[in-house]
Design a protein around this motif. Sequence first.
Motif, PDB file in Angstrom:
ATOM      1  N   ILE A 109     -23.838  61.102  11.200  1.00 34.77           N
ATOM      2  CA  ILE A 109     -23.224  60.972  12.520  1.00 34.77           C
ATOM      3  C   ILE A 109     -23.504  59.590  13.096  1.00 34.77           C
ATOM      4  O   ILE A 109     -22.616  58.945  13.665  1.00 34.77           O
ATOM      5  CB  ILE A 109     -23.742  62.080  13.467  1.00 34.77           C
ATOM      6  N   THR A 110     -24.748  59.122  12.931  1.00 35.69           N
ATOM      7  CA  THR A 110     -25.101  57.790  13.426  1.00 35.69           C
ATOM      8  C   THR A 110     -24.240  56.715  12.783  1.00 35.69           C
ATOM      9  O   THR A 110     -23.692  55.833  13.467  1.00 35.69           O
ATOM     10  CB  THR A 110     -26.590  57.505  13.146  1.00 35.69           C
ATOM     11  N   GLU A 111     -24.106  56.781  11.469  1.00 36.72           N
ATOM     12  CA  GLU A 111     -23.298  55.786  10.762  1.00 36.72           C
ATOM     13  C   GLU A 111     -21.838  55.841  11.223  1.00 36.72           C
ATOM     14  O   GLU A 111     -21.199  54.799  11.405  1.00 36.72           O
ATOM     15  CB  GLU A 111     -23.387  56.013   9.256  1.00 36.72           C
ATOM     16  N   ALA A 112     -21.323  57.064  11.409  1.00 36.43           N
ATOM     17  CA  ALA A 112     -19.936  57.211  11.842  1.00 36.43           C
ATOM     18  C   ALA A 112     -19.737  56.607  13.232  1.00 36.43           C
ATOM     19  O   ALA A 112     -18.742  55.915  13.488  1.00 36.43           O
ATOM     20  CB  ALA A 112     -19.543  58.682  11.842  1.00 36.43           C
ATOM     21  N   LEU A 113     -20.677  56.852  14.145  1.00 38.70           N
ATOM     22  CA  LEU A 113     -20.560  56.316  15.496  1.00 38.70           C
ATOM     23  C   LEU A 113     -20.592  54.791  15.500  1.00 38.70           C
ATOM     24  O   LEU A 113     -19.849  54.146  16.247  1.00 38.70           O
ATOM     25  CB  LEU A 113     -21.672  56.876  16.388  1.00 38.70           C
ATOM     26  N   TYR A 114     -21.435  54.212  14.664  1.00 41.72           N
ATOM     27  CA  TYR A 114     -21.472  52.744  14.586  1.00 41.72           C
ATOM     28  C   TYR A 114     -20.190  52.187  13.980  1.00 41.72           C
ATOM     29  O   TYR A 114     -19.729  51.108  14.376  1.00 41.72           O
ATOM     30  CB  TYR A 114     -22.694  52.278  13.785  1.00 41.72           C
ATOM     31  N   ARG A 115     -19.589  52.928  13.043  1.00 41.63           N
ATOM     32  CA  ARG A 115     -18.311  52.483  12.480  1.00 41.63           C
ATOM     33  C   ARG A 115     -17.229  52.475  13.558  1.00 41.63           C
ATOM     34  O   ARG A 115     -16.444  51.518  13.662  1.00 41.63           O
ATOM     35  CB  ARG A 115     -17.881  53.388  11.319  1.00 41.63           C
ATOM     36  N   PHE A 116     -17.185  53.539  14.355  1.00 45.97           N
ATOM     37  CA  PHE A 116     -16.198  53.593  15.425  1.00 45.97           C
ATOM     38  C   PHE A 116     -16.432  52.464  16.434  1.00 45.97           C
ATOM     39  O   PHE A 116     -15.486  51.831  16.914  1.00 45.97           O
ATOM     40  CB  PHE A 116     -16.248  54.947  16.129  1.00 45.97           C
ATOM     41  N   ASN A 117     -17.696  52.215  16.760  1.00 45.01           N
ATOM     42  CA  ASN A 117     -18.010  51.153  17.714  1.00 45.01           C
ATOM     43  C   ASN A 117     -17.581  49.788  17.171  1.00 45.01           C
ATOM     44  O   ASN A 117     -17.020  48.973  17.913  1.00 45.01           O
ATOM     45  CB  ASN A 117     -19.502  51.155  18.025  1.00 45.01           C
ATOM     46  N   LYS A 118     -17.838  49.560  15.905  1.00 46.27           N
ATOM     47  CA  LYS A 118     -17.451  48.287  15.296  1.00 46.27           C
ATOM     48  C   LYS A 118     -15.944  48.105  15.315  1.00 46.27           C
ATOM     49  O   LYS A 118     -15.434  46.982  15.454  1.00 46.27           O
ATOM     50  CB  LYS A 118     -17.975  48.224  13.862  1.00 46.27           C
ATOM     51  N   ALA A 119     -15.212  49.230  15.209  1.00 48.44           N
ATOM     52  CA  ALA A 119     -13.748  49.179  15.237  1.00 48.44           C
ATOM     53  C   ALA A 119     -13.195  49.131  16.659  1.00 48.44           C
ATOM     54  O   ALA A 119     -11.974  49.113  16.857  1.00 48.44           O
ATOM     55  CB  ALA A 119     -13.175  50.390  14.501  1.00 48.44           C
ATOM     56  N   GLY A 120     -14.097  49.136  17.662  1.00 48.18           N
ATOM     57  CA  GLY A 120     -13.655  49.056  19.048  1.00 48.18           C
ATOM     58  C   GLY A 120     -13.144  50.364  19.610  1.00 48.18           C
ATOM     59  O   GLY A 120     -12.356  50.367  20.567  1.00 48.18           O
ATOM     60  N   CYS A 122     -14.142  54.474  20.947  1.00 52.66           N
ATOM     61  CA  CYS A 122     -15.202  55.351  21.447  1.00 52.66           C
ATOM     62  C   CYS A 122     -14.832  56.810  21.183  1.00 52.66           C
ATOM     63  O   CYS A 122     -13.812  57.283  21.705  1.00 52.66           O
ATOM     64  CB  CYS A 122     -15.406  55.130  22.943  1.00 52.66           C
ATOM     65  N   PRO A 123     -15.614  57.539  20.411  1.00 55.55           N
ATOM     66  CA  PRO A 123     -15.354  58.970  20.223  1.00 55.55           C
ATOM     67  C   PRO A 123     -15.573  59.737  21.529  1.00 55.55           C
ATOM     68  O   PRO A 123     -16.483  59.437  22.307  1.00 55.55           O
ATOM     69  CB  PRO A 123     -16.378  59.380  19.163  1.00 55.55           C
ATOM     70  N   VAL A 124     -14.728  60.738  21.750  1.00 57.16           N
ATOM     71  CA  VAL A 124     -14.836  61.613  22.919  1.00 57.16           C
ATOM     72  C   VAL A 124     -14.872  63.049  22.410  1.00 57.16           C
ATOM     73  O   VAL A 124     -13.890  63.530  21.829  1.00 57.16           O
ATOM     74  CB  VAL A 124     -13.641  61.436  23.882  1.00 57.16           C
ATOM     75  N   ILE A 125     -16.007  63.720  22.597  1.00 51.01           N
ATOM     76  CA  ILE A 125     -16.154  65.111  22.172  1.00 51.01           C
ATOM     77  C   ILE A 125     -15.760  66.008  23.334  1.00 51.01           C
ATOM     78  O   ILE A 125     -16.398  65.973  24.396  1.00 51.01           O
ATOM     79  CB  ILE A 125     -17.603  65.425  21.742  1.00 51.01           C
ATOM     80  N   ILE A 126     -14.699  66.796  23.171  1.00 50.12           N
ATOM     81  CA  ILE A 126     -14.254  67.733  24.206  1.00 50.12           C
ATOM     82  C   ILE A 126     -14.516  69.150  23.722  1.00 50.12           C
ATOM     83  O   ILE A 126     -13.987  69.565  22.687  1.00 50.12           O
ATOM     84  CB  ILE A 126     -12.768  67.543  24.548  1.00 50.12           C
TER      85      ILE A 126
END
Length: 266
Positions: A109-120, A122-126
């Motif tokens: 999960i940490t790696e995935a979040l950093y990948r999303f951040n690097k791509a500009g 922001c994940p939103v969990i609803i």
Amino acid sequence: MYKKFFAFREKPFNKTPDPRFLYLSKGHREALARLQYVLEEREIAILTGDVGCGKTTISRALMDSAGKRYHFCFIFNPRLTAHEFLRMVARSLSVETPSLHKDELLHAITEALYRFNKAGRCPVIIIDEAQLIPERETFDEIRLLTNFQLDDRNLLSVILMGQPELRTILADPTYEPLRQRVALTYHLRPLSLPETQEYLDYRIEVAGGAAGLFLPDAVQRVYELSGGVPRRINLIATNALLEAYGRDCSCVNAAIVDAIAGESVL
């Protein structure tokens, strides 16, 4: 059937949460604006409301208005253990095979979040129907998601949506740590009588019809029977249109609404 009779392009009172049909009452506008703020600030929010008040439709409108900077992850059935919840979050973040071991799962999960951040992005969990979350540990994992952060911002936003009992659950002292992480809470209320009139006219116009199809006495009865809850309004209005069509009436009056009242009790 009745679409052609009333010159509709489509059915005006479908049950699906189509954002095109989202009538923004004062309360709905406020809810949407606050959730947009939460996305910008990458925080946790709680949105509550009675069944059928439009929470899910607002979430769709939020997604449509947010643009490509956000990656939305919907959890529709939150009856999950803490570990099942984390695995679902991981899948929604494009982790192909979430580990059964918690340390490896959190690392993914940490790696995935950093990948999303690097791509500009922001994940939103609803999380919908959040009052159904069965375990305190699952709420703890939701709180701990906010620990994923950089020096100046969180790496994701979380929106909990649920019925009013969600507030009762979270008022327990046990959940004080989670409450301290919540940046915003909002309760969505039913429509007023004037808003019910506007809601009916708005949806009819979006469907291609003309405002005023429901006469004032009919609107009064729709409001009394529905309590201003949009989902109930949809059911009553649909049955009333069918009844009007069957009677070859070009408008809906109180007598028509009364005739279908027994069919429209939820």
